[in-house]
Design a protein around this motif. Structure first.
Motif, PDB file in Angstrom:
ATOM      1  N   LEU A   1       0.807  -1.212   0.000  1.00  0.00           N
ATOM      2  CA  LEU A   1       0.000   0.000   0.000  1.00  0.00           C
ATOM      3  C   LEU A   1       0.842   1.265   0.000  1.00  0.00           C
ATOM      4  N   VAL A   2       1.986   1.257   0.667  1.00  0.00           N
ATOM      5  CA  VAL A   2       2.781   2.485   0.756  1.00  0.00           C
ATOM      6  C   VAL A   2       3.236   2.945  -0.627  1.00  0.00           C
ATOM      7  N   ASP A   3       3.515   2.012  -1.537  1.00  0.00           N
ATOM      8  CA  ASP A   3       3.918   2.388  -2.887  1.00  0.00           C
ATOM      9  C   ASP A   3       2.783   3.047  -3.653  1.00  0.00           C
ATOM     10  N   ARG A   4       1.546   2.713  -3.311  1.00  0.00           N
ATOM     11  CA  ARG A   4       0.389   3.207  -4.059  1.00  0.00           C
ATOM     12  C   ARG A   4      -0.235   4.443  -3.436  1.00  0.00           C
ATOM     13  N   VAL A   5       0.169   4.765  -2.201  1.00  0.00           N
ATOM     14  CA  VAL A   5      -0.340   5.955  -1.519  1.00  0.00           C
ATOM     15  C   VAL A   5       0.728   7.034  -1.448  1.00  0.00           C
ATOM     16  N   GLY A   6       1.973   6.614  -1.245  1.00  0.00           N
ATOM     17  CA  GLY A   6       3.054   7.577  -1.090  1.00  0.00           C
ATOM     18  C   GLY A   6       3.451   7.704   0.375  1.00  0.00           C
ATOM     19  N   ARG A   7       4.677   8.153   0.598  1.00  0.00           N
ATOM     20  CA  ARG A   7       5.170   8.264   1.971  1.00  0.00           C
ATOM     21  C   ARG A   7       5.739   9.647   2.207  1.00  0.00           C
ATOM     22  N   ALA A   8       5.219  10.316   3.252  1.00  0.00           N
ATOM     23  CA  ALA A   8       5.727  11.624   3.645  1.00  0.00           C
ATOM     24  C   ALA A   8       6.374  11.586   5.019  1.00  0.00           C
ATOM     25  N   ASN A   9       6.212  10.476   5.758  1.00  0.00           N
ATOM     26  CA  ASN A   9       6.830  10.331   7.075  1.00  0.00           C
ATOM     27  C   ASN A   9       7.101   8.848   7.303  1.00  0.00           C
ATOM     28  N   ALA A  10       7.681   8.521   8.442  1.00  0.00           N
ATOM     29  CA  ALA A  10       8.078   7.151   8.723  1.00  0.00           C
ATOM     30  C   ALA A  10       6.981   6.333   9.392  1.00  0.00           C
ATOM     31  N   GLY A  11       5.789   6.894   9.565  1.00  0.00           N
ATOM     32  CA  GLY A  11       4.721   6.218  10.286  1.00  0.00           C
ATOM     33  C   GLY A  11       4.213   4.972   9.575  1.00  0.00           C
ATOM     34  N   THR A  12       3.906   3.926  10.345  1.00  0.00           N
ATOM     35  CA  THR A  12       3.366   2.677   9.812  1.00  0.00           C
ATOM     36  C   THR A  12       2.319   2.131  10.773  1.00  0.00           C
ATOM     37  N   THR A  13       1.729   1.010  10.383  1.00  0.00           N
ATOM     38  CA  THR A  13       0.763   0.342  11.251  1.00  0.00           C
ATOM     39  C   THR A  13       1.411  -0.074  12.570  1.00  0.00           C
ATOM     40  N   TRP A  14       2.716  -0.374  12.547  1.00  0.00           N
ATOM     41  CA  TRP A  14       3.397  -0.751  13.784  1.00  0.00           C
ATOM     42  C   TRP A  14       3.325   0.376  14.813  1.00  0.00           C
ATOM     43  N   ASP A  15       3.473   1.621  14.391  1.00  0.00           N
ATOM     44  CA  ASP A  15       3.332   2.751  15.314  1.00  0.00           C
ATOM     45  C   ASP A  15       1.917   2.799  15.892  1.00  0.00           C
ATOM     46  N   ALA A  16       0.942   2.469  15.054  1.00  0.00           N
ATOM     47  CA  ALA A  16      -0.443   2.461  15.516  1.00  0.00           C
ATOM     48  C   ALA A  16      -0.661   1.369  16.564  1.00  0.00           C
ATOM     49  N   VAL A  17      -0.049   0.198  16.348  1.00  0.00           N
ATOM     50  CA  VAL A  17      -0.151  -0.885  17.338  1.00  0.00           C
ATOM     51  C   VAL A  17       0.470  -0.442  18.658  1.00  0.00           C
ATOM     52  N   ARG A  18       1.639   0.155  18.592  1.00  0.00           N
ATOM     53  CA  ARG A  18       2.350   0.586  19.800  1.00  0.00           C
ATOM     54  C   ARG A  18       1.583   1.658  20.567  1.00  0.00           C
ATOM     55  N   ASP A  19       0.961   2.595  19.841  1.00  0.00           N
ATOM     56  CA  ASP A  19       0.287   3.725  20.481  1.00  0.00           C
ATOM     57  C   ASP A  19      -1.223   3.574  20.492  1.00  0.00           C
ATOM     58  N   LEU A  20      -1.702   2.349  20.359  1.00  0.00           N
ATOM     59  CA  LEU A  20      -3.141   2.130  20.243  1.00  0.00           C
ATOM     60  C   LEU A  20      -3.906   2.728  21.416  1.00  0.00           C
ATOM     61  N   HIS A  21      -3.330   2.667  22.608  1.00  0.00           N
ATOM     62  CA  HIS A  21      -4.024   3.162  23.801  1.00  0.00           C
ATOM     63  C   HIS A  21      -4.244   4.674  23.757  1.00  0.00           C
ATOM     64  N   THR A  22      -3.553   5.382  22.872  1.00  0.00           N
ATOM     65  CA  THR A  22      -3.702   6.839  22.782  1.00  0.00           C
ATOM     66  C   THR A  22      -4.736   7.260  21.741  1.00  0.00           C
ATOM     67  N   PHE A  23      -5.306   6.317  21.024  1.00  0.00           N
ATOM     68  CA  PHE A  23      -6.188   6.665  19.902  1.00  0.00           C
ATOM     69  C   PHE A  23      -7.571   7.084  20.399  1.00  0.00           C
ATOM     70  N   THR A  24      -7.648   8.313  20.865  1.00  0.00           N
ATOM     71  CA  THR A  24      -8.925   8.867  21.306  1.00  0.00           C
ATOM     72  C   THR A  24      -9.422   9.969  20.377  1.00  0.00           C
ATOM     73  N   SER A  25      -8.604  10.333  19.390  1.00  0.00           N
ATOM     74  CA  SER A  25      -9.001  11.366  18.431  1.00  0.00           C
ATOM     75  C   SER A  25      -8.299  11.091  17.110  1.00  0.00           C
ATOM     76  N   ARG A  26      -8.790  11.714  16.055  1.00  0.00           N
ATOM     77  CA  ARG A  26      -8.167  11.560  14.743  1.00  0.00           C
ATOM     78  C   ARG A  26      -6.750  12.109  14.729  1.00  0.00           C
ATOM     79  N   ARG A  27      -6.506  13.143  15.511  1.00  0.00           N
ATOM     80  CA  ARG A  27      -5.170  13.731  15.532  1.00  0.00           C
ATOM     81  C   ARG A  27      -4.126  12.713  15.983  1.00  0.00           C
ATOM     82  N   GLU A  28      -4.487  11.878  16.962  1.00  0.00           N
ATOM     83  CA  GLU A  28      -3.542  10.861  17.435  1.00  0.00           C
ATOM     84  C   GLU A  28      -3.255   9.829  16.338  1.00  0.00           C
ATOM     85  N   VAL A  29      -4.287   9.474  15.569  1.00  0.00           N
ATOM     86  CA  VAL A  29      -4.103   8.512  14.486  1.00  0.00           C
ATOM     87  C   VAL A  29      -3.256   9.113  13.373  1.00  0.00           C
TER      88      VAL A  29
END
Length: 342
Positions: A129-157
């Motif tokens: 997917l990253v090749d078809r969307v493009g990359r502007a930062n180093a963020g991945t799903t792994w960061d989302a897994v690690r910080d899942l407990h902080t996902f209370t708003s779109r800004r955190e995601v």
């Protein structure tokens, strides 16, 4: 206008919110809601009885047609089921699944009034997917897994999302390694459940449907989408998968599913057309995506720049997906989307 019949509370007068497509709103009129009907109750509490709630649909870009189908997609996209989810998988790899996620997600991102997010659920490191969307930062799903407990708003995601050319947000897969790892399917599923609460529509890029966990993800989606190459082998593999899904008790995937058949060459063999016709007797919706050289390049997909026939096919695919994700209380205006504009 689209009319949404909200469930009436005991002893209360029923309010019928409306969805206005690009209708000017005078000062002092009803509040403008998001495209996600889950928010209706927040506004109903402070609005006089009988005063309609307004959800504003986006205008259809000139690049997209057929006009009557595009109009229907954009209208329905203004009022989705709460936490709507599309799950895209396949019977085998190498069929262009992530490309389709980016292309379909791009159309949906243009149609839905609020942000649409895609999640790469692959448990292996790869471009995808990253090749078809493009990359502007180093963020991945792994960061989302690690910080899942902080996902209370779109800004955190959105600290970790990439932004596609057509506005699609994406939590892309892990490719770097270096102490990081791709999430397991259950970890990625937990991320999907978290972001679904924050976004009106989530598109999941799921690995090939080879394990029961993937089958459950497809069964839990409002719109399960299977992708096949326009080859007899790929289509036969898909037909066998459909049979396995029914045998395993997941008939709803077959009965609600959408099959996207992606052409990898400009011409389609007669035998392939015969198998596509056979698949159409098993799945309710089969959409052929024509060959497009731009989809074959490992670069971000801007759906507005694809060939006209490709854009039309993607609108047909989006129509089938949005139909399954639209709030069942929504009724199209009489005659809307029934014929071409002059």
């Amino acid at each position: 206008m689209l009319v949404i019949s909200s469930p009436a509370k005991p002893g209360a007068q029923t309010i019928a919110p409306t969805v206005a497509a690009n209708t000017p709103r005078p000062l002092g009129s009803s509040k403008e809601l998001s495209g996600n009907p889950v928010a209706h109750d927040e506004f109903d509490a402070g609005r006089p009885l009988g005063q309609p709630a307004v959800v504003r649909a986006r205008p259809v870009p000139n690049e997209f047609g057929p006009a009557h189908v595009a109009e229907r997609v954009w209208l329905r996209a203004a009022a989705l089921c709460p936490a709507a989810m599309v799950a895209v998988s396949s019977a085998d790899g190498g069929v262009g699944r992530s490309t389709l996620v980016a292309a379909l997600g791009g159309v949906l991102a243009l149609a839905v009034p609020e942000p649409v997010i895609a999640v790469d659920m692959h448990p292996v490191p790869w471009g995808g997917l990253v090749d078809r969307v493009g990359r502007a930062n180093a963020g991945t799903t792994w960061d989302a897994v690690r910080d899942l407990h902080t996902f209370t708003s779109r800004r955190e995601v959105e600290r970790w999302t990439q932004h596609g050319p057509s506005g699609l947000l994406a939590l892309v897969g892990e490719t770097e390694g270096q102490g990081r790892r791709p999430p397991r399917h259950d970890e990625a599923a937990a991320v999907v459940e978290a972001v679904r609460r924050l976004y009106p529509l989530t598109v999941c890029d799921v690995m090939p449907a080879l394990i029961a966990g993937i089958w459950r993800t497809l069964a839990g989606a409002h719109a399960p989408v299977l992708v096949a190459r326009a080859t007899t082998d790929s289509l036969h593999h898909t037909m066998r998968l459909l049979a396995h899904l029914r045998a395993a008790g997941h008939s709803q995937v077959v009965d609600r599913g959408v099959l996207a058949v992606v052409a990898s060459t400009p011409s389609t063999d007669r035998d392939v057309r015969a198998v596509v016709a056979q698949a159409a007797t098993v799945m309710p919706t089969v959409v052929a995506i024509p060959f497009d050289a731009q989809l074959g390049r490992p670069e971000p997909v801007d759906v507005r720049r694809l060939r006209k026939s490709t854009r039309a096919a993607l609108v047909q695919l989006a129509d089938a997906v949005i139909e399954r994700c639209a709030d069942p209380r929504v009724a199209l205006p009489i005659g809307a989307g029934s014929k071409e504009r002059p």
